[in-house]
Design a protein around this motif. Structure first.
Motif, PDB file in Angstrom:
ATOM      1  N   SER A  91      -5.687  -5.450   3.173  1.00  0.00           N
ATOM      2  CA  SER A  91      -4.608  -4.476   2.970  1.00  0.00           C
ATOM      3  C   SER A  91      -4.938  -3.206   3.737  1.00  0.00           C
ATOM      4  CB  SER A  91      -4.466  -4.164   1.469  1.00  0.00           C
ATOM      5  OG  SER A  91      -3.414  -3.249   1.231  1.00  0.00           O
ATOM      6  N   THR A  97       2.267   0.652   3.682  1.00  0.00           N
ATOM      7  CA  THR A  97       1.221  -0.261   3.236  1.00  0.00           C
ATOM      8  C   THR A  97       1.434  -1.647   3.829  1.00  0.00           C
ATOM      9  OG1 THR A  97       2.485  -0.779   1.238  1.00  0.00           O
ATOM     10  CG2 THR A  97       0.860   0.995   1.074  1.00  0.00           C
ATOM     11  N   TYR A  98       0.337  -2.349   3.997  1.00  0.00           N
ATOM     12  CA  TYR A  98       0.355  -3.671   4.602  1.00  0.00           C
ATOM     13  C   TYR A  98      -0.562  -4.580   3.794  1.00  0.00           C
ATOM     14  CZ  TYR A  98       2.163  -0.823   8.385  1.00  0.00           C
ATOM     15  OH  TYR A  98       2.900   0.069   9.121  1.00  0.00           O
ATOM     16  N   TYR A  99      -0.169  -5.854   3.726  1.00  0.00           N
ATOM     17  CA  TYR A  99      -0.943  -6.823   2.944  1.00  0.00           C
ATOM     18  C   TYR A  99      -1.028  -8.142   3.683  1.00  0.00           C
ATOM     19  CZ  TYR A  99      -0.010  -3.502  -0.800  1.00  0.00           C
ATOM     20  OH  TYR A  99       0.062  -2.369  -1.560  1.00  0.00           O
ATOM     21  N   LYS A 111      -0.187 -10.753  -1.045  1.00  0.00           N
ATOM     22  CA  LYS A 111       1.100 -10.094  -1.282  1.00  0.00           C
ATOM     23  C   LYS A 111       1.614 -10.409  -2.681  1.00  0.00           C
ATOM     24  CE  LYS A 111       2.976  -9.579   3.369  1.00  0.00           C
ATOM     25  NZ  LYS A 111       3.946 -10.109   4.363  1.00  0.00           N
TER      26      LYS A 111
END
Length: 120
Positions: free
Chosen positions: A49, A58-60, A65
């Motif tokens: 993440s 934000t990134y996953y 997720k």
């Protein structure tokens, strides 16, 4: 001295939760993108993440997720990774790292890691 320190790891049963912390000293975290990575025995390190510095996006990874959530507390100069519905496959050493540019950039500083073990 620039330093990142992770904490919050431990042993948890499948389905349980943990919250990892990444505390910074020597610099202000909200000026950097902060990523969480993990490495399981015999496997390559993988990105889990990231939270960007500019807009807080934000990134996953697909594998986490809907289960993990990254957040930033500016007052505490700390980034958190809330991990829910943990699975045995989440077992790994988790590291946080900082990037001056973006979540996709080069990570300059790394913490020492914290062990997460998901097992019954």
């Amino acid at each position: 001295q620039v330093q990142l320190v992770e904490s919050g790891g431990g042993l948890v049963q499948p389905g349980g939760s943990l919250r990892l912390s990444c505390a910074a000293s020597g610099f202000t975290l909200d000026s950097y993108a902060i990523g969480w990575f993990r490495q399981a025995p015999g496997k390559e390190r993988e990105a889990v993440s990231c939270i960007s510095s500019s807009d807080g996006n934000t990134y996953y990874a697909d594998s986490v997720k809907g289960r993990f959530a990254i957040s930033r507390d500016k007052a505490k100069n700390t980034v958190y990774l809330q991990m829910n519905s943990l699975r045995p496959g989440d077992t790994a050493v988790y590291y946080c790292a900082s990037s001056r540019r973006s979540c996709g950039g080069t990570y300059d500083y790394w913490g020492q890691g914290t062990q997460v073990t998901v097992s019954s």
